[in-house]
Design a protein around this motif. Sequence first.
Motif, short mmCIF file in Angstrom:
data_model
loop_
_atom_site.label_atom_id
_atom_site.label_comp_id
_atom_site.label_asym_id
_atom_site.label_seq_id
_atom_site.Cartn_x
_atom_site.Cartn_y
_atom_site.Cartn_z
N GLN A 41 0.83 -1.21 0.00
CA GLN A 41 0.00 0.00 0.00
C GLN A 41 0.86 1.26 0.00
O GLN A 41 0.59 2.21 -0.74
N ALA A 42 1.91 1.25 0.84
CA ALA A 42 2.78 2.42 0.91
C ALA A 42 3.50 2.66 -0.41
O ALA A 42 3.62 3.80 -0.89
N ILE A 43 3.98 1.57 -1.04
CA ILE A 43 4.66 1.70 -2.33
C ILE A 43 3.68 2.18 -3.39
O ILE A 43 4.00 3.05 -4.22
N ALA A 44 2.46 1.64 -3.38
CA ALA A 44 1.46 2.02 -4.38
C ALA A 44 1.13 3.51 -4.29
O ALA A 44 0.97 4.19 -5.31
N GLN A 45 1.00 4.03 -3.06
CA GLN A 45 0.68 5.45 -2.89
C GLN A 45 1.78 6.34 -3.47
O GLN A 45 1.52 7.31 -4.18
N GLN A 46 3.03 6.01 -3.14
CA GLN A 46 4.13 6.83 -3.63
C GLN A 46 4.32 6.66 -5.13
O GLN A 46 4.60 7.63 -5.85
N LEU A 47 4.15 5.42 -5.61
CA LEU A 47 4.32 5.18 -7.04
C LEU A 47 3.24 5.91 -7.85
O LEU A 47 3.51 6.42 -8.94
N ALA A 48 2.02 5.97 -7.32
CA ALA A 48 0.95 6.70 -8.01
C ALA A 48 1.31 8.16 -8.16
O ALA A 48 1.08 8.77 -9.22
N GLN A 49 1.91 8.75 -7.12
CA GLN A 49 2.33 10.15 -7.21
C GLN A 49 3.44 10.33 -8.24
O GLN A 49 3.45 11.30 -9.01
N ILE A 50 4.36 9.37 -8.26
CA ILE A 50 5.46 9.46 -9.23
C ILE A 50 4.92 9.35 -10.65
O ILE A 50 5.30 10.14 -11.55
N LEU A 51 4.04 8.38 -10.89
CA LEU A 51 3.49 8.20 -12.23
C LEU A 51 2.66 9.40 -12.67
O LEU A 51 2.71 9.81 -13.84
N ASP A 52 1.90 9.97 -11.73
CA ASP A 52 1.09 11.15 -12.08
C ASP A 52 1.98 12.35 -12.41
O ASP A 52 1.56 13.26 -13.15
N GLY A 53 3.19 12.37 -11.86
CA GLY A 53 4.08 13.51 -12.09
C GLY A 53 4.84 13.46 -13.40
O GLY A 53 5.53 14.43 -13.75
N ILE A 54 4.75 12.36 -14.12
CA ILE A 54 5.44 12.25 -15.40
C ILE A 54 4.78 13.18 -16.41
O ILE A 54 3.56 13.20 -16.55
N GLU A 55 5.59 13.96 -17.13
CA GLU A 55 5.06 14.96 -18.06
C GLU A 55 5.18 14.45 -19.50
O GLU A 55 5.84 13.45 -19.78
N GLY A 56 4.56 15.20 -20.41
CA GLY A 56 4.57 14.88 -21.83
C GLY A 56 3.17 14.81 -22.38
O GLY A 56 2.18 14.99 -21.65
N SER A 57 3.05 14.52 -23.65
CA SER A 57 1.73 14.35 -24.26
C SER A 57 1.08 13.09 -23.71
O SER A 57 1.73 12.28 -23.05
N ALA A 58 -0.19 12.92 -23.98
CA ALA A 58 -0.92 11.79 -23.41
C ALA A 58 -0.28 10.46 -23.78
O ALA A 58 -0.07 9.58 -22.94
N SER A 59 0.07 10.28 -25.06
CA SER A 59 0.66 9.01 -25.49
C SER A 59 2.07 8.85 -24.93
O SER A 59 2.45 7.74 -24.50
N GLU A 60 2.85 9.95 -24.94
CA GLU A 60 4.21 9.87 -24.40
C GLU A 60 4.19 9.56 -22.90
O GLU A 60 4.98 8.76 -22.40
N ARG A 61 3.26 10.22 -22.21
CA ARG A 61 3.13 10.02 -20.76
C ARG A 61 2.79 8.57 -20.43
O ARG A 61 3.38 7.96 -19.55
N GLN A 62 1.85 8.02 -21.15
CA GLN A 62 1.44 6.63 -20.90
C GLN A 62 2.59 5.67 -21.17
O GLN A 62 2.81 4.70 -20.43
N LEU A 63 3.35 5.93 -22.25
CA LEU A 63 4.47 5.07 -22.59
C LEU A 63 5.54 5.11 -21.50
O LEU A 63 6.06 4.07 -21.08
N ARG A 64 5.85 6.31 -21.00
CA ARG A 64 6.86 6.43 -19.96
C ARG A 64 6.39 5.81 -18.64
O ARG A 64 7.17 5.22 -17.89
N GLN A 65 5.12 5.94 -18.35
CA GLN A 65 4.56 5.31 -17.15
C GLN A 65 4.68 3.79 -17.25
O GLN A 65 5.05 3.11 -16.27
#
Length: 526
Positions: A41-65
Amino acid sequence: MTLPEGLYDLLMTDSLLSDTAAQHRTLAVLPPDEAGPRLAQAIAQQLAQILDGIEGSASERQLRQLQLSNALLLHARQILHPAAPEIETLAQPLAVLRAVHAPSQVPQWPQTGLVLPWLFTAGKGSPSLLYELRRELSACDQVDILVSFITHSGVRKLLDVLQAATAVDANGAPRTRVRIITTTYTGATEIRALDALAALPGCSIRVSLDGRRTRLHAKAWLFQRRSGFGSAYVGSANLSGAALMGGLEWTVKFTERGQADLFEHAKAHFETLWEDSEFQPYDPANAQHRKALGEALRRESGQDLIARPTYFDLQPKRYQQDMLEQLQIEREHGRWRNLLVAATGTGKTVVAAFDYRRSCEQQGGRPRLLFVAHRQEILRQALRTFREVLRDHSFGEVLADGSSPAQHDHLFATIDSVTSRELARQHGADHWHSVVVDECHRLAADRFHAFVSAIRPKVLLGLMASPSCLISITARTAHRPWRCACGTRWICSCCVLSSTTPATTKPIFPACPGTSQASWRRWTGW
């Protein structure tokens, strides 16, 4: 950073250790069997914040995530190798498997999904509980339903999808198995609703026939699937049309995949209830079953007084409102022991019910109530009146003729039951906030005196049919006359309603023949 005082349930991080070092804090060792879920749970919460912070266009963002997620999984495999369990990386592009099905038979998929929890509130923007239940029913292998009561209006909303789900194949086996647990509580369940459900292939029904013993208030729907993506709905909605079609109901959804422990606990408890002998099988083709169910529903409804949760919009008549206003004036002056005298048929019980509803509004919730009369029939009529005024078909229970109510907080009892069971001594003199004594002139003087002397409610209201009863009581109880506290104004102006002009109220004593000869004295009783 200083944390505000309060309760927490956080895994300690390096920053939390330093931030709270100067504060008084309580730490607990995490049990080993909780380490896995809590760390995930703790890892999931922090990882969600990290993934949400990735920038770029929608397709680029999804690919990097996706790349970051797969990199973390591969890193975990490398660290644990060769002891690592099988780790599956996510496919590119990201896609979600919604169903595996036969050609041309695409099942409906719940709008709220099958992983995340959800709260249904019937508010704007919230998915409809009814239509979500329909989607769940259309694609499940088993559904277990637990409700307090079932009405035909509720069954009609789901009958078509239930019929489709339980349709049998060439081997006579239905696709979906249905199990239902319900009760006869307050007599609200309808036999024709159970008959319609029992006619479905693979549907089993069990009913508690004693609503006084089995106070089942739980409402739950458990949808099980061989795929392992079951879901559960737990809340306040019964299987009725009003509850399913936008009533002010709250229902929480949790899932087998996302909240596995909760889901398994709900399944286990349903099995416990299903095996409980309190819940009897119901087969409409069995004459004994139908007879027992019918008798139980009539009994629990109070001889058909309240068989359905349907209410009239009751309002006090003008002369009843005058009585309520007089009572309110007396209470505002600190006089809480009141006697209401009104002709038979003018609705003294209605006034008492509205007076109690006003106490509910002022105090909040349902203050404890004891309603006393000399006959069971009066109690049942009073119970119906209070339920209608309060718009609450589950309010109150009757204590009479050996019955055993589950609670004594909202009780309608005969004077015989009150005295024989010593309720005042058992619960305490101040247990009830409001006590109403109906037709108190009919109660034997000794029992009435002992009763009102033993209790100390906030509100004590006596109801009497006619002013002549005051003279009758005084004549019959010369050794203990009915003492009105007119000298101390503990009693409100008793109201008598003219049979020819029922809209008029007036003080009783100046208008009552014979009261000029009565002896009124100060008294500290009542």
